[in-house]
Design an enzyme around this catalytic site. Structure first.
Site, PDB file in Angstrom:
ATOM      1  N   HIS A  83       0.986  -1.296  -0.151  1.00  0.00           N
ATOM      2  CA  HIS A  83      -0.223  -0.009   0.407  1.00  0.00           C
ATOM      3  C   HIS A  83       1.043   1.036  -0.075  1.00  0.00           C
ATOM      4  O   HIS A  83       1.852   1.052   0.578  1.00  0.00           O
ATOM      5  CB  HIS A  83      -1.529  -0.348   0.889  1.00  0.00           C
ATOM      6  CG  HIS A  83      -0.259   0.340   2.549  1.00  0.00           C
ATOM      7  ND1 HIS A  83       0.057   1.231   3.176  1.00  0.00           N
ATOM      8  CD2 HIS A  83       0.291  -0.387   3.346  1.00  0.00           C
ATOM      9  CE1 HIS A  83       0.740   1.049   4.174  1.00  0.00           C
ATOM     10  NE2 HIS A  83       0.340  -0.527   4.073  1.00  0.00           N
ATOM     11  N   ASP A  85      -0.473   5.144   1.201  1.00  0.00           N
ATOM     12  CA  ASP A  85      -0.684   5.475   1.729  1.00  0.00           C
ATOM     13  C   ASP A  85      -0.209   5.323   3.124  1.00  0.00           C
ATOM     14  O   ASP A  85       0.414   3.803   3.643  1.00  0.00           O
ATOM     15  CB  ASP A  85      -2.080   5.392   1.670  1.00  0.00           C
ATOM     16  CG  ASP A  85      -2.831   3.914   2.386  1.00  0.00           C
ATOM     17  OD1 ASP A  85      -2.139   3.097   2.282  1.00  0.00           O
ATOM     18  OD2 ASP A  85      -3.757   4.431   3.175  1.00  0.00           O
ATOM     19  N   ASP A 115       6.129   1.701   7.671  1.00  0.00           N
ATOM     20  CA  ASP A 115       4.862   1.556   7.100  1.00  0.00           C
ATOM     21  C   ASP A 115       4.311   2.353   5.984  1.00  0.00           C
ATOM     22  O   ASP A 115       3.910   3.097   6.155  1.00  0.00           O
ATOM     23  CB  ASP A 115       3.688   1.117   8.447  1.00  0.00           C
ATOM     24  CG  ASP A 115       2.441   0.263   7.265  1.00  0.00           C
ATOM     25  OD1 ASP A 115       2.023   0.120   7.091  1.00  0.00           O
ATOM     26  OD2 ASP A 115       1.560   0.801   8.940  1.00  0.00           O
ATOM     27  N   GLU A 145      -5.309   1.815   2.424  1.00  0.00           N
ATOM     28  CA  GLU A 145      -5.168   0.939   4.029  1.00  0.00           C
ATOM     29  C   GLU A 145      -5.358   1.484   4.767  1.00  0.00           C
ATOM     30  O   GLU A 145      -5.305   0.360   5.274  1.00  0.00           O
ATOM     31  CB  GLU A 145      -3.795  -0.123   2.910  1.00  0.00           C
ATOM     32  CG  GLU A 145      -3.667  -1.404   4.083  1.00  0.00           C
ATOM     33  CD  GLU A 145      -3.258  -1.204   4.928  1.00  0.00           C
ATOM     34  OE1 GLU A 145      -3.473  -1.886   5.720  1.00  0.00           O
ATOM     35  OE2 GLU A 145      -2.394  -0.542   5.477  1.00  0.00           O
ATOM     36  N   HIS A 352       3.940   3.693  12.390  1.00  0.00           N
ATOM     37  CA  HIS A 352       3.110   4.375  12.969  1.00  0.00           C
ATOM     38  C   HIS A 352       3.346   5.881  13.867  1.00  0.00           C
ATOM     39  O   HIS A 352       3.006   6.192  14.490  1.00  0.00           O
ATOM     40  CB  HIS A 352       1.529   4.015  13.245  1.00  0.00           C
ATOM     41  CG  HIS A 352       1.016   3.311  12.036  1.00  0.00           C
ATOM     42  ND1 HIS A 352      -1.184   2.951  12.460  1.00  0.00           N
ATOM     43  CD2 HIS A 352       0.922   2.860  11.331  1.00  0.00           C
ATOM     44  CE1 HIS A 352      -0.942   2.337  11.755  1.00  0.00           C
ATOM     45  NE2 HIS A 352       0.454   2.403  10.384  1.00  0.00           N
TER      46      HIS A 352
END
Length: 376
Positions: A83, A85, A115, A145, A352
């Site tokens: 992904h 995003d 990520d 995602e 994150h």
């Protein structure tokens, strides 16, 4: 959807991606194009512009998802997906990226470095350089995602163009610290609604304070002991946590409702109905509303393609397969009947986080392992 016969996107990408140059430079370039969920167009444009001129790839686009496929007539096809995003930037923004350290100890810091733009950079580099891999490859770069599962770009591709995702095996470039992580936990989000009765706060005894009553829900969560469940030799740790709470009408009103949002991460041995029943049992006596749900995926490492991939990669990287605690799109591939594993650079513990960072050594290791498997 556009295909290789259609005109390229008319909007010029903010960044030109050099797929033939230094891998770390490509990694930083991909990261430095902000692509918070819902705002992936600039990066999707750059990816499409970089891949479309490559004669050995058939390039398609659906929204902000880009798919590039080889058509070499091989007997097997692998889908390698990631992904594009990220979660929101920090304030002040943790972009552009920066490099800390030197040589093998260097780390790239910034949003998306874990990520999962390391995996995306590796996909791009290999998609360009591997003109004749030992099996046909479908390279998938998808959007949305990091938000609710019904918005997921891979899910949209599966609904709109399932033919683009056909394959015998799939690899997700999610962060695994350059190891192999099998399957994934499922995820269930619910709202636990606590009722009350409004009243003037000067006469609180005339009402019932829903926020105060929410302590019962929080006490049940505090006392809850999550399970560790073995599935096909891998042990998945579950989790049940409050992730949000809201309530209140005004500064002088006793609230008549408080809502606690709870996220349950459950082992792939449980079905969605089993997981929902478990949550409803825990919060019996309260209204429970499911707001988002996605099943887990069993490890599937006994599949011949998965076992062959694991043997090749682990011979280079060492270690042993581990479980994926977070939810990933291996679950979506499992629903399509395609065995899948997670394999990518970056420590998932840092995903994150404000200090997100990825060792350049992970990047090289994952790139070289994937290349070795696709060319041996």
């Amino acid at each position: 959807m556009t295909s290789d016969q259609s005109a390229p996107s008319t909007s010029a990408p903010a960044t030109r991606l050099d797929l033939d140059g230094d891998l770390t430079a490509l990694f930083r370039a991909v990261c430095d194009v902000p692509s918070v969920s819902g705002d992936e167009k600039a990066l999707a444009d750059a990816i499409e512009a970089a891949l479309r001129p490559l004669a050995h790839l058939d390039v398609s686009r659906d929204g902000n998802a880009v798919v590039a496929r080889t058509h070499l007539g091989r007997s097997r096809r692998v889908v390698i997906a990631g992904h594009i995003d990220t979660v929101p930037l920090t304030d002040p923004p943790n972009l552009p990226t920066r490099v800390v350290g030197e040589g093998a100890q260097a780390e790239v810091w910034g949003r998306g470095t874990v990520d999962m733009k390391g995996g995306v950079a590796i996909q791009l580099a290999l998609a360009a350089s591997l003109t004749a891999p030992n099996q046909d490859v479908t390279w998938v770069f998808y959007d949305l995602e990091e938000v609710a599962s019904d918005l997921n770009g891979l899910g949209r591709l599966a609904r709109n163009h399932p033919e683009l995702l056909q394959g015998d095996f799939a690899i997700l470039g999610e962060p695994t610290a350059a190891g192999i992580e099998g399957g994934c936990n499922g995820t269930l989000r619910v709202e636990v609604r606590v009722p009350g009765v409004t009243a003037h706060s000067a006469r609180a005894w005339m009402g019932s304070n829903a926020i105060h009553s929410a302590s019962v829900v929080l006490d049940r969560l505090a006392a809850y002991e999550p399970a560790s469940i073995e599935v096909e030799g891998l042990v998945y740790r579950e989790g049940m946590n409050a992730v949000g709470i809201r309530g209140g009408i005004a500064g002088n009103v006793i609230p008549d409702e408080c809502v606690v949002t709870v996220n349950y991460r459950f082992a792939p041995s449980r079905s969605l109905p089993d997981a929902e029943a478990h949550v409803r049992d825990l919060f019996s006596g309260f209204e429970v509303v499911v707001t988002d749900a996605a099943p887990g995926a069993r490890p599937g490492l006994d599949d011949p393609s998965a076992a062959d991939f694991a043997a090749t990669v682990l011979a280079l990287t060492g270690g042993a397969p581990a479980p994926k605690y977070g939810w990933t799109d291996v679950a979506r591939f499992a629903e399509m009947g395609i065995p899948a594993v997670n394999f990518g650079p970056g420590d998932p513990v840092l995903a994150h986080k404000d200090d997100e960072r990825c060792p350049v050594g992970h990047l090289a290791l994952c790139h070289d392992a994937l290349r070795a498997w696709l060319t041996r």
